[in-house]
Each structure stands twice: as C-alpha cells, then as structure tokens.
Scaffold this motif. Structure first.
Motif, PDB file in Angstrom:
ATOM      1  N   SER A 131       1.017  -2.597 -31.134  1.00 15.32           N
ATOM      2  CA  SER A 131      -0.346  -1.751 -31.012  1.00 15.32           C
ATOM      3  C   SER A 131       0.239  -0.454 -31.075  1.00 15.32           C
ATOM      4  N   VAL A 132      -0.474   0.459 -31.820  1.00 14.85           N
ATOM      5  CA  VAL A 132      -0.260   1.890 -31.932  1.00 14.85           C
ATOM      6  C   VAL A 132      -1.421   2.672 -31.593  1.00 14.85           C
ATOM      7  N   THR A 133      -1.250   3.897 -30.910  1.00 15.12           N
ATOM      8  CA  THR A 133      -2.351   4.657 -30.392  1.00 15.12           C
ATOM      9  C   THR A 133      -2.233   6.062 -31.117  1.00 15.12           C
ATOM     10  N   TYR A 134      -3.384   6.605 -31.665  1.00 11.65           N
ATOM     11  CA  TYR A 134      -3.366   7.856 -32.391  1.00 11.65           C
ATOM     12  C   TYR A 134      -3.842   8.918 -31.534  1.00 11.65           C
ATOM     13  N   ARG A 135      -3.561  10.045 -31.809  1.00 10.03           N
ATOM     14  CA  ARG A 135      -4.241  11.124 -30.963  1.00 10.03           C
ATOM     15  C   ARG A 135      -4.085  12.204 -32.181  1.00 10.03           C
ATOM     16  N   CYS A 136      -4.965  13.374 -31.764  1.00  6.69           N
ATOM     17  CA  CYS A 136      -4.979  14.632 -32.676  1.00  6.69           C
ATOM     18  C   CYS A 136      -4.098  15.719 -32.430  1.00  6.69           C
ATOM     19  N   ASP A 137      -3.908  16.334 -33.424  1.00  9.10           N
ATOM     20  CA  ASP A 137      -2.758  17.569 -33.100  1.00  9.10           C
ATOM     21  C   ASP A 137      -3.399  18.639 -32.163  1.00  9.10           C
ATOM     22  N   ASP A 138      -2.571  19.376 -31.566  1.00 14.72           N
ATOM     23  CA  ASP A 138      -3.075  20.409 -30.582  1.00 14.72           C
ATOM     24  C   ASP A 138      -3.323  21.417 -31.537  1.00 14.72           C
ATOM     25  N   VAL A 139      -4.490  22.527 -31.201  1.00 14.98           N
ATOM     26  CA  VAL A 139      -4.588  23.535 -31.957  1.00 14.98           C
ATOM     27  C   VAL A 139      -4.555  24.802 -31.318  1.00 14.98           C
ATOM     28  N   PRO A 140      -4.159  26.076 -31.681  1.00 20.98           N
ATOM     29  CA  PRO A 140      -3.987  27.321 -31.179  1.00 20.98           C
ATOM     30  C   PRO A 140      -5.033  27.685 -30.219  1.00 20.98           C
ATOM     31  N   PRO A 151     -11.420   4.038 -33.611  1.00 25.96           N
ATOM     32  CA  PRO A 151     -10.670   3.558 -32.823  1.00 25.96           C
ATOM     33  C   PRO A 151      -9.306   4.265 -32.571  1.00 25.96           C
ATOM     34  N   ALA A 152      -9.043   4.595 -31.209  1.00 22.14           N
ATOM     35  CA  ALA A 152      -7.875   5.248 -30.994  1.00 22.14           C
ATOM     36  C   ALA A 152      -6.745   4.422 -31.078  1.00 22.14           C
ATOM     37  N   THR A 153      -6.672   3.228 -30.838  1.00 25.68           N
ATOM     38  CA  THR A 153      -5.781   2.113 -30.855  1.00 25.68           C
ATOM     39  C   THR A 153      -5.960   0.979 -31.881  1.00 25.68           C
ATOM     40  N   ILE A 154      -4.915   0.566 -32.923  1.00 24.59           N
ATOM     41  CA  ILE A 154      -5.183  -0.293 -33.719  1.00 24.59           C
ATOM     42  C   ILE A 154      -3.979  -1.185 -33.370  1.00 24.59           C
ATOM     43  N   PHE A 155      -4.077  -2.779 -33.859  1.00 19.01           N
ATOM     44  CA  PHE A 155      -2.974  -3.535 -33.646  1.00 19.01           C
ATOM     45  C   PHE A 155      -2.749  -4.433 -34.873  1.00 19.01           C
ATOM     46  N   CYS A 156      -1.374  -4.914 -34.709  1.00 20.36           N
ATOM     47  CA  CYS A 156      -1.071  -5.633 -36.031  1.00 20.36           C
ATOM     48  C   CYS A 156      -1.613  -7.286 -35.641  1.00 20.36           C
ATOM     49  N   THR A 157      -2.261  -7.740 -37.002  1.00 20.03           N
ATOM     50  CA  THR A 157      -2.654  -8.879 -36.948  1.00 20.03           C
ATOM     51  C   THR A 157      -2.683  -9.754 -38.409  1.00 20.03           C
ATOM     52  N   HIS A 158      -3.267 -10.720 -38.708  1.00 17.80           N
ATOM     53  CA  HIS A 158      -2.883 -11.480 -39.826  1.00 17.80           C
ATOM     54  C   HIS A 158      -4.215 -11.842 -40.689  1.00 17.80           C
TER      55      HIS A 158
END
Length: 410
Positions: A131-140, A151-158
């Motif tokens: 599984s991998v979790t995404y997050r957004c970049d910080d801003v000034p 979805p913040a988290t997605i995972f490898c399936t088949h």
C-alpha cells in the motif's frame, strides 16, 4: 508367424513406458485347447516420481503412472511463471516429467501514479498487498492549502488475468474553496469560520416563525460548491407550526411544517419521561407557530439497586444507596484476608462493575498459623488421653495385691 502349432511358445518384451511385473511370466504357450496360457498381465505402467512441492502454490496429481498429468496453481497474490501442466512421458529408457516445475511469483504492480501537487510514500518494491499513502504538498504561509480529493491510500491487487493493478485511481491535490454560506431568515448553528475548504460542514437553524426547507447540514464539496444545496427558511403561515423541539425525545411524524389543528406524538428516549411520568404525549398545532402543552423529557441516570456484597470485606469509599454509570467504589478486606481483584471498580450499568467485583480470601499466613494451632491442640489432646488411660492401666497391673485379689484368697 501368422499361425502357431500346439506347443509353440512365444516371448514378449514390455513396450516403452511399461515394465515387467516381478514374478509374472513374459511367455505364452499354445495349448491343446488352442488357447494361450498363462493369461495374467505381466507388463504394468512405469511411474514417475512425485514432482515435489511448489512454494507459494499447490501441486494437483491423482496418479503418477505413465501418461498421467500434474497441474499447478498459486496462492492468492501469486501467479505461475512457467507451464501450469506437466505429463509423465518416456524419458531415458524410463519415464519422467516432460517439463520443469513452474514458479509462483508474487504479483507485481507498476509504480503508483504520480500526482500534481502531491507525493506518495515510496517502497522498495510494489507487489501484491503493498500500500502507498498520498499526501499533498505544503504551501507557503498565507496561501490556500491543497485538499486531498479521493482515497489517501491505495494498494496493489490483481485483475482476472493475475496482472497487478492498483485498487483505485490516485487522489488529487487541489485548492477547494466554498463561499461563505448564508441563509435568509436563518443563522449558523455550527461551522463558523472565515473560510471553508473541502469537507468543511455548516449547520443552520431558522429564526423563530420560520421553518427549514432542505437539509440543515451542508458540506463543502470538491467542485467548490455546497452539498446538498443551502436550505431556505420560509415563513410559517398564521395557520401553521414549525416542528416542535423536544429534548431527549423524538416527534412522530417528522415534517417541516404542520397545519393548524394537526397533532403529533412526542416520545421520550429510553430512561427518560415527561414531568408526569409518561413517555409519550400528543400535542396539537394551534396556529401562529404555537403548540399545546409542549414539554421536555427528563432523563434519570441508570442506577443499580444495591452495593455489591463482599464476603469478609466492605466498601470503604464511594458507597451510596444507588449508583450512576461512571461511579467508583473502593473495597477493602478484613484483617487476615487478602483481596483478589482490583480494589477500585467502576459501575457500568445493569448491576455490572468493571473490572469485576473482587473477593476476599483467607491469607496464606493466617491459614498456616491456624494449621499449626490445630496440630498442637490435637497433639496435646492425644497426650492427655495417653496419660489418663494407658499410664494408669499399667500401674494397676503392676500392683501385687488388690482388694479383689484378697477376696479370692479368703
């Protein structure tokens, strides 16, 4: 030869893939009745050795004889690399499997997609269930932040063909801003703020004399709009009433507005009653947003009927005639007894306590002292019996002359 005289003997050899049955004759002789003998089978199929185990998979074989087949399958998350079937064939003057065993490899996925204005947690490899979790970049400071949409988290399936795929498309990082919602003849009940971004919610209520048409809670969506749409507060006619408000209870049926003369049933929640002790009552719209006999429900705390009984112990702190959920009591054992369990317990309703009512049991030291005292008493009693009876009987027997003896002599 095409014909054989009586007495002719012929010899056989087994075909490839077959071998002689030990102890069985490989010859046939033509007998007087023009029949060949003996008739028992003397060639049987050669057998392949078992193909072995398949790591992360299974081997399916019902027979190892020449001509049989073995099939393979992999566990969930793995796929075959190689053939899924092998056969027992003629090989090197014997029999053997025609192909090597396959491998079961964990299903791989391509690296997860990159997204604009965001990143994901990287891994050494991307295989089944990674599984991998995404997050957004910080801003000034002072700039509008990015919101993670999806979805913040997605995972490898088949897929159905055992090809690695990601469970969902990756999320998006974008700036979401909803306008400051205002409802005429109404006001915000919660959700106050200078600005609103993705998933922020606001709750409204109408001013007195108005009823709400629509949902009282709206949420800022990814398209910069409120969902559902903002409600409206409409004026109640002189012959109507807004829904009556009741604490710790419900109104049946629920409507935005009621006509004059229309009645509704008010019902209190569990463990709650009206001041007269009932749980239900009917009220009638009298027009001009006025209801007859509006009352609120009062709730009694859930109590227990008694203090838990403690053998050889007592409650030393927190004792009451009855207990509300959350109350604590402290228990102490009498001298010479040991507490088994927690001394401080909490009431959770329905005459139940956590972590459970403890018990008081006799201390091992006291038990040992009692056993010693009992042993001493038994020993002294036995010694007294011995002294009183056995010692005195011995003295009588050793006396040379007794009254009874003298009477016999006379």
């Amino acid at each position: 030869m095409t014909s054989f005289p009586v007495g002719t003997t012929v010899s056989y050899i087994c075909r490839p893939g077959y071998m002689r049955v030990p102890g069985k004759s490989a010859t046939r002789t033509c007998g007087e009745g023009l029949q060949w003998s003996p008739v028992e089978q003397f060639c049987t199929e050669r057998k392949c050795s078992h193909p072995g185990d398949l790591e992360h998979g299974s081997v399916h074989v019902t027979d190892l004889s020449f001509g049989s087949k073995a099939t393979f399958s992999c566990k969930e998350g793995f796929r075959l690399r190689g053939t899924d079937e092998i056969s027992c064939v003629i090989k090197d003057k014997g029999v053997g499997w025609n192909r090597d065993l396959p491998l079961c490899e964990r299903i791989p996925c391509e690296p997860p997609p990159n997204i604009a204005n965001g990143r994901y947690t990287e891994a050494a490899s991307y295989v089944y269930q990674t599984s991998v979790t995404y997050r957004c970049d910080d801003v000034p400071k002072g700039a509008d932040p990015f919101s993670l949409i999806g979805p913040a988290t997605i995972f490898c399936t088949h897929d159905a063909h055992s090809n690695g795929v990601w469970s969902e498309p990756p999320p998006q990082c974008k700036v979401v801003k909803c306008d400051n919602p205002k409802v005429e003849n109404g006001r915000k009940k919660s959700g106050f703020g200078p600005s609103y971004s993705y998933r922020d919610s606001v709750m409204f209520e109408c001013d007195p004399g108005y009823f709400m048409n629509g949902s009282d809670v709206i949420t800022c969506g990814e398209d910069n709009t409120w969902s559902p749409p903002k409600p409206t507060c409409e004026k109640i006619s002189e012959d109507g009433c807004a829904a009556p408000e009741i604490t710790h209870g419900v109104v049946i049926p629920v409507k935005a507005v009621y006509a004059k003369g229309e009645s509704v049933q008010q019902k209190c929640n569990a463990n709650c009653t009206f001041p007269d002790g009932t749980r239900e009552m009917a009220v009638t719209c009298q027009g001009q947003n006025t209801w007859s006999s509006l009352q609120n429900c009062a709730c009694e705390p859930i109590t227990s009927g008694y203090t838990p009984h403690i053998n050889y112990g007592s409650v030393v702190d927190g004792e009451k005639p009855s207990y509300s959920v959350g109350d604590f009591i402290t228990i102490e054992c009498y001298s010479g007894y040991t507490l088994h369990g927690e001394a401080r317990i909490q009431y959770i309703g329905e005459n139940r306590w956590i972590p459970g009512v403890p018990t008081c049991q006799l201390s091992p030291y006291v038990t040992a002292i009692i056993c010693v005292i009992v042993a001493i008493v038994v020993f002294l009693a036995a010694f007294w019996v011995y002294k009183k009876f056995f010692s005195q009987n011995g003295k009588r027997d050793s006396t040379p002359c007794t009254a009874e003896h003298k009477i016999c002599k006379a």
